[in-house]
Design a protein around this motif. Structure first.
Motif, PDB file in Angstrom:
ATOM      1  N   LEU A 458      -3.204  -6.404  -1.556  1.00  0.00           N
ATOM      2  CA  LEU A 458      -4.396  -6.630  -2.358  1.00  0.00           C
ATOM      3  C   LEU A 458      -4.261  -7.927  -3.122  1.00  0.00           C
ATOM      4  O   LEU A 458      -3.340  -8.102  -3.901  1.00  0.00           O
ATOM      5  N   HIS A 459      -5.166  -8.846  -2.873  1.00  0.00           N
ATOM      6  CA  HIS A 459      -5.155 -10.121  -3.588  1.00  0.00           C
ATOM      7  C   HIS A 459      -5.739  -9.945  -4.982  1.00  0.00           C
ATOM      8  O   HIS A 459      -6.419  -8.973  -5.279  1.00  0.00           O
ATOM      9  N   ASP A 460      -5.504 -10.942  -5.806  1.00  0.00           N
ATOM     10  CA  ASP A 460      -5.975 -10.896  -7.188  1.00  0.00           C
ATOM     11  C   ASP A 460      -7.441 -11.293  -7.223  1.00  0.00           C
ATOM     12  O   ASP A 460      -7.791 -12.414  -7.562  1.00  0.00           O
ATOM     13  N   VAL A 483      -1.791  -1.397   2.726  1.00  0.00           N
ATOM     14  CA  VAL A 483      -1.637  -0.131   2.034  1.00  0.00           C
ATOM     15  C   VAL A 483      -0.474   0.587   2.681  1.00  0.00           C
ATOM     16  O   VAL A 483      -0.488   0.839   3.872  1.00  0.00           O
ATOM     17  N   THR A 484       0.533   0.914   1.939  1.00  0.00           N
ATOM     18  CA  THR A 484       1.705   1.577   2.469  1.00  0.00           C
ATOM     19  C   THR A 484       1.809   2.952   1.861  1.00  0.00           C
ATOM     20  O   THR A 484       1.832   3.098   0.645  1.00  0.00           O
ATOM     21  N   GLN A 485       1.878   3.976   2.693  1.00  0.00           N
ATOM     22  CA  GLN A 485       1.991   5.339   2.217  1.00  0.00           C
ATOM     23  C   GLN A 485       3.426   5.786   2.383  1.00  0.00           C
ATOM     24  O   GLN A 485       4.001   5.667   3.447  1.00  0.00           O
ATOM     25  N   GLN A 486       4.005   6.294   1.323  1.00  0.00           N
ATOM     26  CA  GLN A 486       5.370   6.763   1.352  1.00  0.00           C
ATOM     27  C   GLN A 486       5.485   8.026   0.519  1.00  0.00           C
ATOM     28  O   GLN A 486       4.744   8.222  -0.438  1.00  0.00           O
ATOM     29  N   SER A 715       8.221  -9.916   0.048  1.00  0.00           N
ATOM     30  CA  SER A 715       7.424 -10.791   0.908  1.00  0.00           C
ATOM     31  C   SER A 715       6.690 -11.775   0.023  1.00  0.00           C
ATOM     32  O   SER A 715       7.232 -12.799  -0.347  1.00  0.00           O
ATOM     33  N   ARG A 716       5.492 -11.431  -0.415  1.00  0.00           N
ATOM     34  CA  ARG A 716       4.765 -12.256  -1.378  1.00  0.00           C
ATOM     35  C   ARG A 716       4.752 -11.553  -2.730  1.00  0.00           C
ATOM     36  O   ARG A 716       4.764 -10.320  -2.778  1.00  0.00           O
ATOM     37  N   PRO A 717       4.730 -12.304  -3.832  1.00  0.00           N
ATOM     38  CA  PRO A 717       4.800 -11.678  -5.154  1.00  0.00           C
ATOM     39  C   PRO A 717       3.680 -10.658  -5.342  1.00  0.00           C
ATOM     40  O   PRO A 717       2.507 -10.951  -5.099  1.00  0.00           O
ATOM     41  N   ALA A 718       4.057  -9.456  -5.762  1.00  0.00           N
ATOM     42  CA  ALA A 718       3.056  -8.397  -5.905  1.00  0.00           C
ATOM     43  C   ALA A 718       3.540  -7.361  -6.902  1.00  0.00           C
ATOM     44  O   ALA A 718       4.741  -7.132  -7.062  1.00  0.00           O
ATOM     45  N   ILE A 719       2.584  -6.735  -7.593  1.00  0.00           N
ATOM     46  CA  ILE A 719       2.838  -5.562  -8.426  1.00  0.00           C
ATOM     47  C   ILE A 719       2.568  -4.334  -7.569  1.00  0.00           C
ATOM     48  O   ILE A 719       1.570  -4.269  -6.849  1.00  0.00           O
ATOM     49  N   GLN A 736       1.030   3.443  -1.145  1.00  0.00           N
ATOM     50  CA  GLN A 736       1.601   2.323  -1.903  1.00  0.00           C
ATOM     51  C   GLN A 736       0.714   1.103  -1.749  1.00  0.00           C
ATOM     52  O   GLN A 736       0.324   0.746  -0.640  1.00  0.00           O
ATOM     53  N   VAL A 737       0.395   0.480  -2.844  1.00  0.00           N
ATOM     54  CA  VAL A 737      -0.468  -0.697  -2.862  1.00  0.00           C
ATOM     55  C   VAL A 737       0.288  -1.851  -3.489  1.00  0.00           C
ATOM     56  O   VAL A 737       0.832  -1.709  -4.592  1.00  0.00           O
ATOM     57  N   ARG A 738       0.336  -2.968  -2.791  1.00  0.00           N
ATOM     58  CA  ARG A 738       0.953  -4.183  -3.339  1.00  0.00           C
ATOM     59  C   ARG A 738      -0.175  -5.105  -3.793  1.00  0.00           C
ATOM     60  O   ARG A 738      -0.916  -5.643  -2.976  1.00  0.00           O
ATOM     61  N   TRP A 739      -0.305  -5.299  -5.095  1.00  0.00           N
ATOM     62  CA  TRP A 739      -1.363  -6.132  -5.672  1.00  0.00           C
ATOM     63  C   TRP A 739      -0.828  -7.551  -5.778  1.00  0.00           C
ATOM     64  O   TRP A 739      -0.028  -7.869  -6.655  1.00  0.00           O
ATOM     65  N   LEU A 740      -1.275  -8.398  -4.873  1.00  0.00           N
ATOM     66  CA  LEU A 740      -0.766  -9.764  -4.812  1.00  0.00           C
ATOM     67  C   LEU A 740      -1.080 -10.516  -6.094  1.00  0.00           C
ATOM     68  O   LEU A 740      -2.199 -10.454  -6.611  1.00  0.00           O
TER      69      LEU A 740
END
Length: 749
Positions: A458-460, A483-486, A715-719, A736-740
């Motif tokens: 997810l980009h900002d 979106v990563t589900q774990q 990978s790329r900076p993310a929360i 799981q969501v990586r907010w870029l």
């Protein structure tokens, strides 16, 4: 997509010109000089901002110690750092363009560039040593060894009334000219050829060469022809290696035809060759302009990134990994913790769901091994499409003639290389192959566009939506998402501030690469050229097996995928005798997927994954290992369609209920990855804090909570956020969501 497009340019559009200088600096292109019309040459400099398709005529300052470059054509224009280097060319001594009086040049200029856009001005460096002789239509490249040495510019060949094949070197730091001594067979004298650097090699292709049988430098009015010869110079050892000789006959049109005035560009380790013309000087009207595009893979691809999990169910995974440039597919393998019994013998059932390629009716071009005993020689792996299939071309391995060897001095054979012609029409794939998320059983050598998009990050932006159930090859709101589900092991406590440790180890990675353990080797004898006219072949596409060691016997093929994503629900079982392959019989057995049984994934089971990229040179090294676990039946699925909306002092998280709740949803929990001392000791184990627990499908993340967030740099900076649902049996897997973060990462770190 392999499709040409004509951009709508604007600004100071330059007039059409030929034999100009051309360099690419990031997203801007600089064009200098060239022939505007017969006898009229230019010394104008133009800049194109390719990000905006904006042309601008640039007026650099004149040099303080001389005149600016005169109008010319056929010069070289090379970029290194923030400077361009101009050498030689052809000028017209006559003021009347209709009365062309050619003058060959060997002047040398330096053009300093401004960062991003614009130039400073010309200068005339003071050089030492003997200057190269005047010439035009030569090539110039700049190379700098990574370990030691200063950048050097190499000039090869050209025209000064006769063709040249001399090599010159300029040390850019000391501005000293010299003529390096070379080993091997020097390419024929030529002009209007191309030179490109990939790694430590300068590749020379095509051009005009003397037609004389011996290849000696001809008289000014001697006859000459176009060539399709191909060679490279090892810039570290200054040794020439001949790959395709000028006398090589290519009756099957499996190699780029003879040509001059073409263009070539290196993209990563792949060399693209486009257009050019073929013909003799005394038959200008009979010259043929080429419209074909070819590429050459010069080495195996690099290892992809670790496999990432998008979604897990009780019996399947949705996976992705970062794209590797200029590859044709990916080999995905898994390692099962649960014992998987080998198959005794080779079964006759279990045809894969995707269609396979036919290898019937193909032919092999190879040289009898008896004729070349124990002598290493470079080989060209050649790929040429049929008339009805431009996605999956046919493969031919063509050993070069023995005359291309350098007296057997080379201890290691040159890397296998593949030339591929890419047609520009959208032909129907005769094999019925479709781009999808299902395993695509492709041959090792394919030609296809990389059209998939990354899913999950997810980009900002102000508002974003991610649906993990959507097609992996689609983009959401014109952004790249993941979106990563774990599964997240949590306590069913209502304490919102509880710190939750990621104990499931679903994304634990080994730090050691698998490249040294299972390097896949391409067959070195021959590759069949299958006529792919039947989508149901009696023979599956071939790929060479990795040397199987005792520790590698439980790695199973999931399939060969065209894109960088896969939905995994099965894998192929290996016959018992395949598991016992000895390293001495490497390449003797080639897996036929159609003859292998498939095994379904089990619920609640841990699987390890690794992936390797494939190009024309073969299968590259495997990625680091990822580990994921299938879900346990009865638990709810993971929430979907996660949205992040940013406000001034907080962000809003929202999601949709699981598609398979397996009962009533009692509550949701949202977690935020936070900084901790434990994370510093083991960066792969994220520590999460619960920031929400309740029945609502949305929550607010405050600025105070974000200030404690961990920024993940894998990978790329993310929360990183995780959201999971709970039913009567407990919590299911989390999304799981990586907010870029990009430039704002420092705000929350």
């Amino acid at each position: 997509t392999n499709q040409w497009f004509l951009p709508a340019v604007r600004g100071d559009i330059p007039p059409g010109c030929a034999a100009h200088g051309f360099v690419c600096d990031g997203t801007r292109i600089l064009v200098f000089g060239g022939m505007v019309e017969y006898g009229r040459y230019s010394n104008d400099l133009y800049e194109l901002q390719a990000s905006r398709w904006l042309w601008k005529k640039v007026k650099p300052q004149a040099p303080s110690n001389g005149s600016p470059p005169c109008p010319r054509l056929g010069h070289s224009f090379s970029l290194y750092g923030n400077k361009c280097y101009l050498f030689g060319g052809l000028a017209n001594e006559s003021e009347d363009s209709n009365n062309n009086v050619p003058r060959y040049l060997n002047d040398f200029y330096e053009l300093e560039l401004q960062h991003g856009s614009g130039v400073v001005g010309w200068s005339i460096p003071v050089t030492k040593g003997i200057l190269p002789s005047p010439r035009e239509s030569h090539t110039a490249i700049v190379y700098c060894r990574k370990d030691v040495g200063s950048p050097k510019m190499y000039i090869f060949g050209g025209m000064c009334g006769c063709r040249l094949n001399d090599l010159w070197e300029l040390d850019i730091e000391t501005m000293t000219w010299s003529r390096p001594e070379t080993k091997g067979t020097v390419p024929l004298p030529r002009s209007l050829h191309t030179a490109n650097v990939i790694g430590n090699k300068m590749y020379i292709f095509g051009g005009w060469v003397p037609q004389s049988a011996g290849g000696e430098i001809s008289a000014p009015d001697g006859e000459w022809k176009c060539t399709g010869s191909f060679a490279y110079l090892n810039l570290d050892t200054t040794e020439w290696i001949d790959l395709i000789s000028d006398c090589h006959e290519d009756k099957s049109n499996l190699l780029p035809g003879p040509r001059a005035g073409h263009c070539a560009v290196a993209v990563g380790t792949r060399l693209y060759i486009w257009s050019g013309r073929d013909g003799y000087r005394k038959a200008w009207n009979n010259q043929v302009c080429c419209k074909d595009l070819w590429y050459l893979d010069t080495e195996r691809p690099l290892a992809p990134s670790q496999v990432q999990l998008i979604r897990a169910t009780t019996n399947s995974f949705q996976l992705k990994w970062d794209e590797v440039p200029t590859v044709e597919g990916y080999l995905l393998q898994l390692h099962a913790d649960s014992p998987v019994p080998p198959v005794a013998g080779i079964p006759g059932t279990g045809v894969p769901e995707t269609s396979v390629l036919s290898s019937q009716g193909g032919c092999s071009l190879h040289q009898s091994p008896q004729s070349l005993p124990n002598v290493p020689y470079p080989e060209m792996k050649v790929d040429h499409p049929s008339q009805t299939n431009n996605l999956i071309p046919n493969n031919v391995q063509v050993p070069l003639s023995s005359s291309s060897k350098v007296e057997g001095k080379e201890k290691v054979a040159a890397p296998e290389k593949k030339v591929t012609q890419e047609t520009m029409k959208n032909h129907t794939d005769a094999t019925g192959f479709k781009e999808s998320n299902a395993p695509s059983v492709l041959p090792v050598c394919t030609s296809s566009a990389q059209t998939s998009a990354n899913v999950g990050e997810l980009h900002d932006l102000d508002k974003q939506s991610v649906n993990p159930d959507a097609s992996v090859s689609s983009t959401v709101s014109s952004t790249q998402t993941m979106v990563t589900q774990q599964a997240v092991k949590t306590e069913s406590s209502s304490t919102n501030g509880a710190v939750v440790k990621d104990e499931t180890s679903l994304t634990t990675f080994n730090s050691k690469s698998e490249a040294a353990e299972t390097a896949c080797v391409m067959p070195s004898t021959r590759v069949s050229t299958g006529q792919t006219n039947d989508s149901h072949s009696s023979r599956a596409p071939q790929r060479p097996p990795a040397p199987v060691k005792p520790r590698d016997r439980r790695w199973y093929d999931v399939g060969i995928f065209k894109n960088n994503s896969a939905v995994v629900s099965q894998f192929y079982l290996l016959p018992e005798e395949t598991l016992n392959i000895n390293s001495k019989t490497e390449g003797a057995d080639v897996l036929d997927y159609r003859l292998l049984k498939k095994q379904d994934l089990f619920p609640g089971t841990v699987y390890r994954f690794r992936v390797a990229a494939i190009n024309g040179c073969g299968v590259g090294p495997f990625s680091k290992i990822s580990e994921f676990k299938t879900c346990i039946p009865g638990f709810p699925g993971a929430p979907s369609t996660v949205k992040i909306t940013k406000s001034v002092d907080c962000i809003h998280l929202s999601w949709e209920p699981p598609a398979s709740p397996s009962g009533n949803i009692l509550e949701y929990s949202a977690y935020l990855a936070i900084r901790s001392t434990q994370l510093q000791e083991n960066p792969s184990q994220l520590v999460f804090m619960r920031i929400y627990c309740g029945l609502k499908t949305s929550c607010i993340v405050t600025a105070a909570q974000l200030s404690n967030a961990h920024v993940d740099y894998t990978s790329r900076p993310a929360i990183v956020f995780r959201i999971s649902a709970k039913n009567e049996r407990g919590y299911g897997p989390a999304t799981q969501v990586r907010w870029l973060q990009g430039k704002v990462a420092a705000t929350y770190s």
